[in-house]
Write an enzyme that holds these catalytic residues in place. Structure first.
Site, PDB file in Angstrom:
ATOM      1  N   THR A 185      30.423  47.952  52.933  1.00 36.64           N
ATOM      2  CA  THR A 185      29.662  49.199  53.010  1.00 36.64           C
ATOM      3  C   THR A 185      29.070  49.571  51.654  1.00 36.64           C
ATOM      4  O   THR A 185      28.187  50.424  51.579  1.00 36.64           O
ATOM      5  CB  THR A 185      30.542  50.363  53.496  1.00 36.64           C
ATOM      6  OG1 THR A 185      31.682  50.489  52.633  1.00 36.64           O
ATOM      7  CG2 THR A 185      31.023  50.117  54.923  1.00 36.64           C
ATOM      8  N   ASP A 325      47.368  55.681  49.577  1.00 38.42           N
ATOM      9  CA  ASP A 325      45.945  55.395  49.733  1.00 38.42           C
ATOM     10  C   ASP A 325      45.142  56.007  48.592  1.00 38.42           C
ATOM     11  O   ASP A 325      44.013  56.469  48.768  1.00 38.42           O
ATOM     12  CB  ASP A 325      45.422  55.897  51.091  1.00 38.42           C
ATOM     13  CG  ASP A 325      43.981  55.461  51.378  1.00 38.42           C
ATOM     14  OD1 ASP A 325      43.539  54.455  50.797  1.00 38.42           O
ATOM     15  OD2 ASP A 325      43.305  56.131  52.166  1.00 38.42           O
ATOM     16  N   TRP A 414      34.233  58.720  47.748  1.00 39.58           N
ATOM     17  CA  TRP A 414      33.202  57.815  47.247  1.00 39.58           C
ATOM     18  C   TRP A 414      31.992  58.539  46.677  1.00 39.58           C
ATOM     19  O   TRP A 414      31.217  57.955  45.919  1.00 39.58           O
ATOM     20  CB  TRP A 414      32.726  56.880  48.365  1.00 39.58           C
ATOM     21  CG  TRP A 414      31.970  57.605  49.440  1.00 39.58           C
ATOM     22  CD1 TRP A 414      32.481  58.149  50.576  1.00 39.58           C
ATOM     23  CD2 TRP A 414      30.569  57.908  49.445  1.00 39.58           C
ATOM     24  NE1 TRP A 414      31.487  58.769  51.296  1.00 39.58           N
ATOM     25  CE2 TRP A 414      30.300  58.632  50.620  1.00 39.58           C
ATOM     26  CE3 TRP A 414      29.515  57.624  48.574  1.00 39.58           C
ATOM     27  CZ2 TRP A 414      29.034  59.087  50.948  1.00 39.58           C
ATOM     28  CZ3 TRP A 414      28.246  58.092  48.900  1.00 39.58           C
ATOM     29  CH2 TRP A 414      28.019  58.808  50.081  1.00 39.58           C
ATOM     30  N   MET A 670      32.179  51.002  70.533  1.00 35.74           N
ATOM     31  CA  MET A 670      33.464  51.306  71.145  1.00 35.74           C
ATOM     32  C   MET A 670      33.965  50.063  71.877  1.00 35.74           C
ATOM     33  O   MET A 670      33.579  49.787  73.015  1.00 35.74           O
ATOM     34  CB  MET A 670      33.325  52.487  72.114  1.00 35.74           C
ATOM     35  CG  MET A 670      34.577  52.793  72.924  1.00 35.74           C
ATOM     36  SD  MET A 670      35.980  53.271  71.892  1.00 35.74           S
ATOM     37  CE  MET A 670      37.318  53.078  73.072  1.00 35.74           C
TER      38      MET A 670
END
Length: 706
Positions: A185, A325, A414, A670
Site C-alpha cells: 500500500t 502493534d 501513517w 468480500m
C-alpha cells in the site's frame, strides 16, 4: 556533520531558490534567497516531484503566493471523480504540468495539472478477493516519478513501471510470494538508479523485508529482511544472525515474524543512508511468538541501510519486544536542529508508541524521546539505554490491561507530518484511542487471516451508556505543533475525533490538513488559528500538496474516506459516518468551481425478529471480532466506506450464508470464509448483527424521546 554551506542562486526564481536551499538542508535565513530579483516577471514553475517533496520528506513548501493574508480568496479550480468509492491515501506527484495520483485497488491516474483533463488511466487489475489479505483498506499512498517513468506498488505485491507520457507498461515484477498474504500500500522511493519498495501483511503471517530494483529493467538489486528466518536455514547476513539472538524461544518463522516495511522511508544523499521504518511483530503478542522474551530485532525500529547494496549500517528500536502493534513505520523527517548550541543532523519520528524521537541520523544516537500523545504503557524513555520504562502489566502477562494508551491505532498512524523550518515546528496528526490488551488463550495461527494473539472482546466498546461515554471521552484527535528542540508542544488544535489527514506547511505561514469531518482546513502556521475551510463532502485522510504553474500557485488533495480506523473504528469515530466521495480536488486563488450537491442515503435499520439465544449472540460477537470487525467496524457500526451490517435488507439476510461462506460478493472484495467458518458460525454472526440492529433501534427511540 555541520550545516551545509548556503549560496545564493540568483539565476532562479526566489521561491525555487528557497526550495532548493531547504531541500539541501541549508539553515540560512530563507530571505537570503530572495535578495536577487528574478530575470522575468513570471516565476518559474515549482513541482512536487517526490512523495515527501524532497529526500528529507519535510513536506514544507517555500511557495508563498497563497498566504495568510489572501487565503480567504482560495477556491476550487477543478475536481475529478475517482471511479472507486473506497479509501484514498495518495500524495499527488506534480511535474511538468502533469499530476499523477493513485487510487483504490492500485489504480493510477494522470491529469493536466492546470485543467484537470485526464491524460491516461492504468488499472493493474488486482484480484478483488485479495482484499481479504489486507489489514487496512484497498488503499495506495502514491507513485514515484523518475526520468519520465512512473513506479508504483499494487495490493497483490507487484511493482510496476509505466511511461509517464501515455501510461504504457515498461515492466512489472512480483516482489512477494503470492502464496503468502503480502500486500503493498506504500509509495516507492527512488534512490540513485534504484526504486525501493517494502510490503505489508505482518499480522496476517509474513516475514518483512525491503527491496531495491533497478529502474531500467526491474531486476532485483538487493533485499534486506527485517526479522530473522528459521535459524536452521542459516542467515542472509550478520545483521540477521545478531537479530536472531534477540528472539527468545518459539518458532516465529512459521508465521513469518512480521516486521513489514509498509510505509515510511527517507534518504540522506550526503551520508548515502536510506532510512526505513519497520513494523510490528506477528502475532502482536510477544508471549506467543517469542515466549522467552527478547527485543525481537528489528521489529518497531528505524533502520539505516546503505542504498547501494542494502547492507546494515545502524538501527534504533523504538519499542523493544513490541506487544502492542507499535510500529515504527510512521513518517520520518530529516532536518538540522540547533541542539544545546550545536547544529545536529537528525532524523525525527512520532511512531505509534506515543513518544517523539530525535536521533542523530549518522549514528542513530538517541538525542531525545518525549511523549507527544497520551501514554500509559510506559512512564518515559531512558535516554542512556534508549529503552521505554514500562508500567506494571503493560505486557498483559498477568491478565488484561486496563484501558491502555496508545492503542494499536497509535498516537500517530501513517498520516504524514510536516516540518516547518521557519517556525521550528513539526505538525503531528495525533490521536488518542485506547485499547484493552488481553492474551488470546486459545490462539491458533490462521494462514491469511488476522493473527494478533490478543482477545479483542475486552476491547470492544461496551453497551452500558455510562461506561461507553467514559471510554469515548478518552478518544481524541488533534494537531500537535511539536517543538523538537524544546521537546514539547508549542500549541495544539482539537478535532472532533481521530483519523484526520496528513499535513502540509508552506512559507506563506500556512498549515493545511483535511479531516474526518470532510473539510480541508488552512491554519496559520505559527499559532494554529483557523483561516479557511472547504467542504469536501467526504473525510480526507491523504495529505495536501502545492505547486506553481504559469505563475499561479495551486493546492491539491486526494479526498476519499477510508483506511484502517475508518473501517474498524465504529463509534470511536466521534464525528459519525462519513460517506466516501472519492475526488481529486485542486484549488487556487480566485477560483469558484462548485461540487455537485451531496445527497446522503438514509441508514434504514429494519431487522427481522430477534429469535436467537443469548449464547448464540455471544458466540457470534466473538466470531465477528475475529473475522469481520476489520472491515465492518466495532459493534457492526460502519464508518462509511463499507456497508453497515446493522442495515441488512431482507434479501441480504436470505443470502447471508452464500455471502459469508460462499463468497457471493467476492467481486467487491468480500471473499467466502467457508474454509474457516461453519454454517452454525455464520448464523451466530448473523444473530449478533440482528442483535446490534435492535440495539441501534432502541438507542434511536431513546434519543427521540429525549
Amino acid at each position: 556533520m555541520g550545516t551545509p554551506r548556503c549560496n545564493r542562486l540568483p539565476f532562479l526564481s526566489a521561491a525555487l531558490a528557497t526550495m532548493l536551499l531547504i531541500i539541501s538542508g541549508c539553515e540560512s535565513d530563507p530571505q537570503d534567497a530572495v535578495a536577487e530579483a528574478p530575470l522575468s516577471d513570471k516565476p518559474a514553475d515549482v513541482s512536487w516531484p517526490m512523495h515527501g517533496l524532497n529526500p528529507s520528506e519535510t513536506r514544507f513548501s517555500p511557495l508563498e503566493q497563497i498566504n495568510e493574508d489572501n487565503v480567504e480568496d482560495l477556491g476550487l479550480a477543478w475536481y475529478f471523480d475517482y471511479p472507486a468509492a473506497r479509501g484514498k491515501e495518495a500524495t499527488p506527484i506534480v511535474v511538468d504540468g502533469k499530476i499523477y495520483t493513485s487510487g483504490s485497488w492500485s489504480h493510477v491516474f494522470a491529469h493536466d495539472a492546470l485543467t484537470g483533463e485526464m491524460l491516461w488511466f492504468y488499472d493493474p487489475k488486482v484480484p478483488k478477493d485479495w482484499a481479504v489479505h489486507l489489514c487496512c483498506d484497498v488503499v495506495n499512498r502514491g507513485v514515484a516519478l523518475h526520468d519520465g517513468n512512473i513506479y508504483f506498488g499494487t495490493l497483490d505485491g507487484r511493482l510496476i513501471s509505466l511511461n509517464s507520457e501515455d501510461g504504457s507498461k515498461r515492466w512489472e515484477v512480483q516482489t512477494t510470494d503470492r502464496n503468502k498474504p503480502y500486500s503493498i500500500t506504500g509509495a516507492p522511493r527512488i534512490v540513485k538508479d534504484k526504486v525501493i519498495i517494502g510490503n505489508g501483511g505482518a499480522e496476517l503471517g509474513v516475514r518483512g523485508y525491503v527491496s531495491a530494483y533497478n529502474l531500467k529493467d526491474g531486476e532485483l538489486a538487493w533485499r534486506f529482511y527485517t526479522v530473522p528466518g528459521n535459524p536452521e536455514d542459516g542467515f542472509e547476513n550478520a545483521a540477521m544472525e545478531r537479530a536472531a539472538e534477540t528472539w527468545g524461544g518459539g518458532e516465529w518463522w512459521k508465521i513469518g515474524g512480521g516486521g513489514t516495511v509498509w510505509d515510511s522511508m527517507a534518504y540522506d544523499p550526503e551520508l548515502n543512508l536510506l532510512y526505513v521504518g519497520v513494523g510490528n511483530g506477528a502475532p502482536w503478542n510477544r508471549q506467543l511468538r517469542s515466549p522467552d522474551g527478547g527485543d525481537n530485532l528489528y521489529l518497531s525500529s528505524i533502520l539505516a541501510l546503505n542504498p547501494d547494496d542494502g547492507s546494515y549500517v545502524w538501527h534504533y528500536q523504538t519499542t523493544p519486544g513490541d506487544s502492542w502493534d507499535y510500529t515504527a513505520t510512521q513518517h520520518m523527517i530529516l532536518a538540522t536542529l540547533n541542539i544545546a548550541g550545536t547544529p545536529r543532523d537528525v532524523i525525527m519520528q512520532a511512531p505509534k508508541n506515543g513518544f517523539f524521537y530525535v536521533l542523530d541520523r549518522k549514528t542513530g544516537e538517541l538525542l531525545s524521546a518525549d511523549a507527544y500523545a497520551a501514554v500509559t504503557w510506559a512512564t518515559h524513555v531512558d535516554l542512556e539505554s534508549g529503552r521505554p520504562q514500562e508500567t506494571e502489566n503493560a505486557r498483559y502477562t498477568d491478565g488484561p490491561t486496563g484501558l491502555s494508551l496508545p492503542g494499536p491505532i497509535g498516537g500517530h498512524n501513517w498520516h504524514p507530518m510536516s516540518y516547518n523550518p521557519q517556525h521550528g515546528l513539526v505538525y503531528i496528526p495525533r490521536q488518542d484511542a485506547g485499547w484493552v490488551y488481553k492474551t488470546d488463550e486459545n490462539f491458533e495461527y490462521k494462514h491469511g487471516y488476522w493473527n494478533t494473539g490478543t482477545d479483542s472482546v475486552p476491547a470492544a466498546l461496551p453497551d452500558d451508556p455510562a461506561v461507553k461515554e467514559a471510554v469515548l471521552k478518552t478518544v481524541r484527535g488533534l494537531i500537535v505543533a511539536w517543538d523538537p528542540v524544546a521537546k514539547k508542544p508549542r500549541w495544539e488544535i482539537e478535532h472532533e475525533g481521530p483519523w484526520n489527514g496528513g499535513i502540509l506547511s508552506t512559507a506563506g505561514n500556512l498549515m493545511l490538513q483535511g479531516n474526518a469531518r470532510g473539510e480541508l482546513v488552512v491554519y496559520r502556521a505559527n499559532d494554529g488559528e483557523r483561516l479557511w475551510s472547504f467542504d469536501a463532502q467526504t473525510g480526507i485522510v491523504a495529505p495536501p500538496v502545492t505547486y506553481r504553474i504559469d505563475g499561479e500557485q495551486y493546492i491539491a488533495v486526494v479526498a476519499g474516506w477510508g483506511g484502517s480506523l475508518a473501517l474498524v473504528g465504529g463509534e470511536a469515530l466521534k464525528g459519525g459516518i462519513s460517506p466516501n466521495r472519492s475526488r481529486l480536488l485542486v484549488f487556487k486563488l480566485g477560483a469558484d468551481a462548485q461540487l455537485p450537491p451531496a445527497i446522503d442515503e438514509p441508514l434504514i435499520i429494519d431487522p427481522p425478529p430477534m429469535t436467537a439465544s443469548a449464547d448464540s449472540v455471544e458466540r457470534g460477537k466473538a466470531l465477528y471480532l475475529g473475522y469481520c470487525v476489520f472491515c465492518h467496524g466495532d459493534g457492526a457500526v460502519s464508518g462509511g466506506p463499507i456497508p453497515d451490517l446493522r442495515a441488512l435488507t431482507a434479501e441480504t439476510h436470505e443470502q447471508f450464508l452464500a455471502i459469508v461462506l460462499g463468497g457471493l460478493h467476492w467481486d467487491k472484495g468480500m471473499v467466502g470464509f467457508g474454509n474457516e467458518l461453519t454454517n452454525e458460525d455464520a448464523e451466530d454472526i448473523r444473530a449478533f448483527l440482528i442483535e446490534r440492529a435492535h440495539h441501534a433501534l432502541s438507542e434511536q427511540q431513546a434519543a427521540a424521546e429525549d
